[in-house]
Design an enzyme around this catalytic site. Structure first.
Site, PDB file in Angstrom:
ATOM      1  N   ASP A 164       0.841  -1.201   0.000  1.00 51.37           N
ATOM      2  CA  ASP A 164       0.000   0.000   0.000  1.00 51.37           C
ATOM      3  C   ASP A 164       0.876   1.251   0.000  1.00 51.37           C
ATOM      4  O   ASP A 164       1.943   1.268  -0.627  1.00 51.37           O
ATOM      5  CB  ASP A 164      -0.914  -0.033   1.237  1.00 51.37           C
ATOM      6  CG  ASP A 164      -2.267   0.621   0.981  1.00 51.37           C
ATOM      7  OD1 ASP A 164      -2.306   1.852   0.895  1.00 51.37           O
ATOM      8  OD2 ASP A 164      -3.276  -0.112   0.877  1.00 51.37           O
ATOM      9  N   HIS A 168      -3.657   5.424   4.125  1.00 50.82           N
ATOM     10  CA  HIS A 168      -4.414   4.275   3.633  1.00 50.82           C
ATOM     11  C   HIS A 168      -3.814   2.955   4.113  1.00 50.82           C
ATOM     12  O   HIS A 168      -4.524   2.073   4.602  1.00 50.82           O
ATOM     13  CB  HIS A 168      -4.473   4.319   2.113  1.00 50.82           C
ATOM     14  CG  HIS A 168      -5.454   3.388   1.492  1.00 50.82           C
ATOM     15  ND1 HIS A 168      -5.097   2.149   1.009  1.00 50.82           N
ATOM     16  CD2 HIS A 168      -6.782   3.510   1.266  1.00 50.82           C
ATOM     17  CE1 HIS A 168      -6.172   1.551   0.507  1.00 50.82           C
ATOM     18  NE2 HIS A 168      -7.205   2.353   0.647  1.00 50.82           N
ATOM     19  N   ASN A 181     -14.102  -0.291  -6.034  1.00 47.79           N
ATOM     20  CA  ASN A 181     -15.180   0.547  -5.509  1.00 47.79           C
ATOM     21  C   ASN A 181     -16.007   1.219  -6.606  1.00 47.79           C
ATOM     22  O   ASN A 181     -16.435   2.360  -6.461  1.00 47.79           O
ATOM     23  CB  ASN A 181     -14.596   1.642  -4.606  1.00 47.79           C
ATOM     24  CG  ASN A 181     -13.857   1.087  -3.410  1.00 47.79           C
ATOM     25  OD1 ASN A 181     -14.125  -0.026  -2.972  1.00 47.79           O
ATOM     26  ND2 ASN A 181     -12.928   1.852  -2.890  1.00 47.79           N
ATOM     27  N   SER A 205     -11.195  -1.605   0.179  1.00 50.11           N
ATOM     28  CA  SER A 205      -9.859  -1.522   0.783  1.00 50.11           C
ATOM     29  C   SER A 205      -9.882  -1.916   2.247  1.00 50.11           C
ATOM     30  O   SER A 205      -8.912  -2.469   2.762  1.00 50.11           O
ATOM     31  CB  SER A 205      -9.310  -0.095   0.660  1.00 50.11           C
ATOM     32  OG  SER A 205      -8.980   0.223  -0.660  1.00 50.11           O
TER      33      SER A 205
END
Length: 536
Positions: free
Chosen positions: A286, A314, A412, A477
């Site tokens: 990430d 994140h 998403n 996520s």
């Protein structure tokens, strides 16, 4: 954010040149004020550039500043010594200018006719080199491709030399994509190369692709696509505080609505007298992870220092979901009831603006696998322009052979995950997001066409955040590290657990939802853990 790639070479070059000019003017009794001012301005720009480079300021201070200052000191000493000798000084200044042009401004554009014999190229960056700084690639790039190598090739090693005339024709350079594989035998990744196309030739990219495919020099070609950190979807639910007794003291358990619906209290009871066979390693690919966060650090194991910070948050949020320290009186908890079951690590594959490329993610999967990962969690991806992402599947194959289970976010976009990568790669467990009412989240991609689709909480997920904070976020996520965290505990109990067996357990013990195969079964931690224990 603007693209600040130019700032570092400009500032450092200014430091060296202004030092040279200063000593030249000083010896000849000319006013050297301009050179002093230039040196001062260049110094300020140089320090400023450290804030915009990938790696964070502390990383730059250790990894960039130290050698830069050493070089600058040597150059100043040389100029001071040569100042009384004008001819030698002229030559030295010319050499510095030429060196700056070669190493700072023109690096990475040489053709590689003899590359296959050497395995490297002067001036070319490795597969872990910079990705993208800023919000977007230059406008001239087609199809959202990386400027650090637009095409990913699987070379036919028998006919590889047939690619050389095409390289020369278009002034292209080539390098091995993954030069540091520990296990060539695990996959075909050792045959993958990155092709870098000069900007002025990008208008011919379709012609170049056609010639490459007709040359017989390649078995497969993919575009090295840009991956962007997904935006946090906006959706909200009225969620009643979580009240069950979990037997632990983490103060924000009330905010973890998924714990009650996933049977975490019952799972803790099942694990109370259990000793894991190993401490499973979960690796988050990430934006990095804040390694010293109060609710992560006791479970954190560093792979590389540059991955142990997180400007965007994140990766830190995902790490807390997967492996926050349970029962430490701080923040949240994870599936691991104590610090004996899992560790969490980080490989930074997205830069500080939230961008990466297919190449950087593939290299991250390899690095995680080679570091001994048991579970690899990828909360990233994007629409795929290629009908099939063979390189991702090869990287997953490599990770599986090394003993790792790879878990990927579905995406998403409220679309079919089959059109998104790496969610559509062979051998991954693809995760959809579920709302507190156990409906599929309105933003979540669908997993009915995935080889192994599963569901986990992905709306109003409370977890760790940089600077010691905590935050609510939404997305597949967030659902992905829930699955990764549960798989970590399962692997701690049974280190031989492979992907297909683990998925079968998650599916068979999971809760069927009204959304059906569109969402996949919703993970049930207690039932999954009991199924693993029954196999022992």
């Amino acid at each position: 954010m603007e693209n600040f790639d130019f700032l570092y070479p400009l500032a450092y070059g200014g430091l060296l040149l202004s030092a040279a000019v200063y000593f030249f003017l000083k010896e000849r009794q000319h006013a050297a004020g301009f050179a002093r001012n230039s040196f001062f301005v260049s110094s300020l720009l140089y320090v400023l550039s450290l804030f915009f480079n990938d790696g964070g300021l502390m990383y730059d201070l250790l990894g960039v500043l130290t050698p830069d200052l050493a070089i600058l000191t040597v150059v100043i000493l040389i100029f001071n010594r040569l100042a009384p000798r004008p001819k030698v000084l002229y030559f030295t200044i010319f050499a510095v200018i030429a060196g700056l042009k070669l190493f700072f401004f023109d690096a990475g554009r040489e053709a590689a006719v003899n590359y296959f014999e050497t395995g490297s190229m002067c001036g070319m960056e490795s597969n872990e080199a910079k990705t993208i700084i800023g919000d977007k690639e230059p406008a001239t790039l087609p199809s959202n491709l990386s400027s650090n190598g637009e095409l990913l090739l699987d070379l036919n090693m028998t006919n590889k030399d047939d690619i050389v005339p095409i390289l020369e024709k278009y002034n292209m350079s080539i390098r091995r994509a993954f030069p540091n594989l520990k296990h060539d035998e695990y996959s075909e990744l050792e045959e993958y190369y990155i092709l870098d196309i000069p900007t002025f030739q990008l208008k011919n990219i379709d012609v170049i692709i056609g010639e490459l495919q007709e040359s017989g020099a390649i078995d497969y070609l993919e575009r090295n696509e840009i991956l962007e950190l997904p935006t946090n979807p906006t959706t909200s639910f009225d969620v009643a505080p979580n009240k069950p007794s979990f037997g632990i003291n983490d103060p924000n358990l009330k905010d973890l609505w998924g714990f009650e619906k996933m049977g975490v209290a019952e799972m803790y009871a099942s694990l109370k007298e259990q000793k894991p066979k190993k401490k499973a390693k979960i690796v988050i690919l990430d934006t990095g992870v804040e390694a010293d966060h109060e609710d992560i650090t006791a479970n954190y194991l560093s792979i590389e220092k540059k991955s142990d910070y997180d400007k965007l948050g994140h990766g830190t949020h995902c790490a807390g979901i997967a492996a926050a320290v349970t029962n430490n009186g701080k923040g949240i908890a994870s599936f691991s009831p104590n610090s004996e079951f899992v560790t969490v690590s980080s490989v930074k594959v997205l830069n500080d603006a939230g961008f990466g490329s297919q190449e950087t993610v593939l290299a991250g999967i390899i690095k995680a696998a080679d570091s001994g990962a048991d579970v690899i969690s990828l909360s990233l991806g994007g629409p795929s322009n290629d009908s099939h992402q063979k390189a991702y599947s090869e990287a997953v194959k490599y990770a599986n052979a090394a003993g790792a289970i790879v878990v990927v976010a579905a995406g998403n976009s409220n679309k079919n995950a089959k059109d998104f990568s790496p969610a559509n790669a062979d051998g991954v467990i693809t995760v959809s997001a579920i709302s507190p009412d156990l409906s599929i989240a309105p933003f979540s991609n669908h997993v009915q066409d995935m080889e192994m689709g599963i569901a986990a909480p992905g709306v109003q997920i409370f977890s760790t955040y940089p600077k010691g904070k905590y935050k609510f976020l939404n997305g597949t996520s967030m659902a992905t590290p829930y699955v990764a965290g549960l798989l970590g505990v399962m692997k701690a109990l049974n280190p031989e657990l492979d992907t297909k067996t683990a998925y079968q357990i998650l599916k068979e013990t999971g809760k069927e939802l009204d959304a059906g195969n569109k969402a996949g079964n919703f993970i049930q931690a207690d039932k999954a853990i009991n199924a693993v224990l029954e196999q022992e």
